[in-house]
Design a protein around this motif. Structure first.
Motif, PDB file in Angstrom:
ATOM      1  N   VAL A  68     -39.549  45.601 -10.265  1.00 40.85           N
ATOM      2  CA  VAL A  68     -40.968  45.799 -10.433  1.00 40.85           C
ATOM      3  C   VAL A  68     -41.555  44.780 -11.920  1.00 40.85           C
ATOM      4  N   ASP A  69     -41.059  44.749 -12.444  1.00 41.90           N
ATOM      5  CA  ASP A  69     -42.059  44.229 -14.001  1.00 41.90           C
ATOM      6  C   ASP A  69     -41.815  42.391 -12.668  1.00 41.90           C
ATOM      7  N   ALA A  70     -40.580  41.582 -12.345  1.00 45.44           N
ATOM      8  CA  ALA A  70     -40.316  40.637 -11.901  1.00 45.44           C
ATOM      9  C   ALA A  70     -41.450  40.110 -11.400  1.00 45.44           C
ATOM     10  N   VAL A  71     -41.767  40.911 -10.228  1.00 47.57           N
ATOM     11  CA  VAL A  71     -42.630  41.171  -8.748  1.00 47.57           C
ATOM     12  C   VAL A  71     -44.092  41.040  -9.440  1.00 47.57           C
ATOM     13  N   ASN A  72     -44.283  41.678 -10.446  1.00 43.00           N
ATOM     14  CA  ASN A  72     -45.593  41.540 -10.911  1.00 43.00           C
ATOM     15  C   ASN A  72     -45.650  40.567 -11.632  1.00 43.00           C
ATOM     16  N   HIS A  73     -45.327  40.029 -12.000  1.00 42.17           N
ATOM     17  CA  HIS A  73     -44.843  39.042 -13.432  1.00 42.17           C
ATOM     18  C   HIS A  73     -44.315  37.544 -12.781  1.00 42.17           C
TER      19      HIS A  73
END
Lengths: 305, 305
Positions: free
Chosen positions: B84-89
Motif C-alpha cells: 500500500v505504501d509502495a503504490v501510493n509513493h
C-alpha cells in the motif's frame, strides 16, 4: 535483499513462507499473499481505504461474542460461505442440497420429545407443524439420527439475539432424534423473513451499499448421522418475497418447501388446533461419508446425545 | 434467480453491490468479491480451513486494544502495508523513502525540548545521540515542523507494550519541532532488533510457518510539515543482521543509517558522555503535497502542537 520495492515485494513475501512445515498451509498462505497483493495493485488502494479496512476488520472481530459471529456474517454476505459450501459439495446427486450454517448456531440444542412445541413463549406467531424424515440416498429410513433445528421468531430475531436470552434460554431451538422410520416432528411458529443484524459493521456495509439486509423465512437443520456426511441446510418457506435476493445467497430451489395453510381442528399428531396453522413437510436424503459437524458457537453448547 | 450455484454465485454477489452510491466503494467491493471467490475456487478451501480463518480473524480483532493493533501487524507481516505504501509513493525522486507506520504509533507524542533524553528510565541501554534535519527537495531547511519519534527499548519492547505503561507513561516516544535551520536533536538509547509480539494470532502464524519474528533495529519518524506529504518512515541501524529479512519487509537501502560508535567525552550539544556512545545522523527530504498524517492509535493521543 534489503530493498523491498513494489516489484520484488510480493516475491519476497511469498518466499518468506517457503519453510512452512505443512504443505497445504504453505500453499494457502502463498496464494493468499498473491491474492491480497494483486488486489492492492489492481485497485491502487489508498492509505485511507487501507485504514478503513483495518478499522472495519477490527470492529468486526470485536463485535463477536459467544452468541454472535460477525465474521461468519461477513463471509455470508460476501457469498464466501456459500462458495465454500459449493466447492466442498460438488457431487450431491440425489442428496439434499446444503446451504450456509449462519451465525446463529450457538448451542442449547437439547434433545426434545417429538411433537414438542419448541416456541412455547411465542403468543403472536402463527402455528406451524413440521414433519420430516431422514433417509439415505435410496430412501431407506435412518433411525436414531440427531437433528438440530433452529429458526427466527415471528419478530425476526433468534433467541440468542434477545436481551433476555440468559433468563429465557433456548427458544425455537432444539434437537430431535429420528425414530425407527427415520421420522421426527415438532410444533413451532411460522418464521418470517428477517434482516441480518444491522447494528454491526457488516450490517452497516449492507445499508451503505444500498443492499437490502433481508433473508427469506427459513428453518435451519443440521442432520448428523453416523456414516453419512453431516447435512447443514435450511428449508425455506415457499412464496417468500426475498427468495430471489437472499442477502447471504443461501437459497437453492430444492430447499424451498411448499408450506400449506390448514384449518383442520387437529394437527397430524392429534394436537388440537384452533384457526389456521401451517404444515411443513420435508425429507432429508443423506450422502454416505464422514466429516465433523460444526460445534455450536456458544459456551452454552451441549454435547451430542 | 433463486439457485445460487457455484457457477452463478460470484456474478450474483458482484451484482448485489450494483447500487452502491459511491463508485469507488462499489469498485473496491466488487473487486474484493471477485478476489475472495477466486481464492476459494482456486484453493478448494475446505470447511475446516474456512473455520480456521474465521477463528483467526476473530481472535485478531479481539486482540486489538487502544495500544495494540493486531490487524495492522497482520497487514505488515503479509507485506500488504508495504505494498500500500509502495503504490501510493510511486514517484519519490529525491524525497526520503517511506516505510510502514507499524502498530506502535499509539500516542503521547508530547512536544519535547531539543537535546532531551527521551529514554531517561533506561539504565542498561547504550547511549545514542540523534541529530537530524528536515528540508525540502532542494535542501532548503523547513522550520517549525513537528517530528514524531518512537522506538523500542534495548529489551525489544515499546513503552506501550510494557505492563507498567499506565504508571510510567511515554518512553522513547516524543515530538520535536524543527528550529529555523530545520534541525532537531535528542538523546536516547540505541534500539535493538526485536520480535513482533508473538503472543497473538499473528505471532502464532509467524512461528508456525517457520518464519523468524524479528525486525532490524530502527527508530520511527513521522514528519508532518504543512504543504508537504506527511513522511512516515524509519531509520534503520546499519549492520543489523535482520536488515535482509525484516519480518514486515520495511527496509529500504536509503533508510539505513551508519550509526557510529564514539568515545568523545561530550556529545554534539555539549552533554557529558562516559564511555562509548552512538551517533545517528540522518536528513529528511520532504516532497511537496498534502495529505493527512495518521492519528495515533491510543486514547492517550495528544493533538498536534
Amino acid at each position: 535483499m534489503t530493498q523491498f520495492n513494489e516489484t520484488d515485494l510480493t516475491e519476497a513475501v511469498v518466499k518468506s513462507f517457503d519453510s512452512t512445515p505443512n504443505p497445504r498451509a504453505k500453499f494457502l498462505l502463498q496464494e493468499l499473499v498473491k491474492s491480497l497483493h494483486d488486489y492492492v495493485s489492481k485497485t491502487g488502494l489508498t492509505f485511507e481505504e487501507w485504514d478503513y479496512a483495518i478499522d472495519f476488520l477490527t470492529r468486526t472481530g470485536q463485535k463477536c461474542t459467544d452468541t454472535r459471529q460477525e465474521f461468519i456474517l461477513l463471509s455470508d454476505v460476501l457469498g464466501v460461505s456459500m462458495l465454500v459450501d459449493a466447492v466442498n459439495h460438488r457431487d450431491r446427486e440425489g442428496a439434499t442440497q446444503t446451504t450456509v450454517l449462519g451465525p446463529f448456531y450457538v448451542g442449547e440444542h437439547k434433545v426434545t420429545a417429538h411433537g414438542t412445541d419448541i416456541s412455547p413463549h411465542n403468543q403472536t406467531g402463527e402455528k406451524m407443524f413440521v414433519q420430516s424424515r431422514v433417509t439415505d440416498l435410496k430412501g431407506k429410513p435412518l433411525a436414531n439420527v440427531p437433528v438440530d433445528v433452529w429458526h427466527a421468531d415471528d419478530d425476526g430475531f433468534y433467541d440468542s439475539q434477545k436481551p433476555n436470552y440468559d433468563e429465557v434460554g433456548a427458544s425455537a431451538r432444539a434437537r430431535f432424534i429420528t425414530d425407527n422410520d427415520g421420522r421426527f416432528f415438532f410444533r413451532t411458529i411460522l418464521p418470517c423473513s428477517y434482516p441480518i443484524p444491522t447494528d454491526g459493521p457488516v450490517g452497516e456495509m449492507i445499508v451503505q451499499t444500498g443492499r437490502h439486509p433481508m433473508r427469506p423465512a427459513h428453518v435451519h437443520f443440521l442432520v448428523n448421522a453416523k456414516g453419512f456426511e453431516p447435512l447443514i441446510t435450511h428449508v425455506f418457506i415457499g412464496g417468500d418475497k426475498y427468495l430471489d435476493s437472499d442477502v447471504v445467497f443461501g437459497v437453492k430451489d430444492d430447499l424451498i418447501a411448499k408450506v400449506e395453510p390448514r384449518n383442520d381442528p387437529e394437527m397430524p399428531d392429534g394436537t388440537k388446533a384452533s384457526g389456521t396453522w401451517h404444515l411443513m413437510t420435508y425429507e432429508f436424503h443423506l450422502k454416505p461419508g464422514g466429516g465433523m459437524a460444526p460445534k455450536p458457537l456458544g459456551v452454552r453448547a451441549t454435547e451430542p446425545a
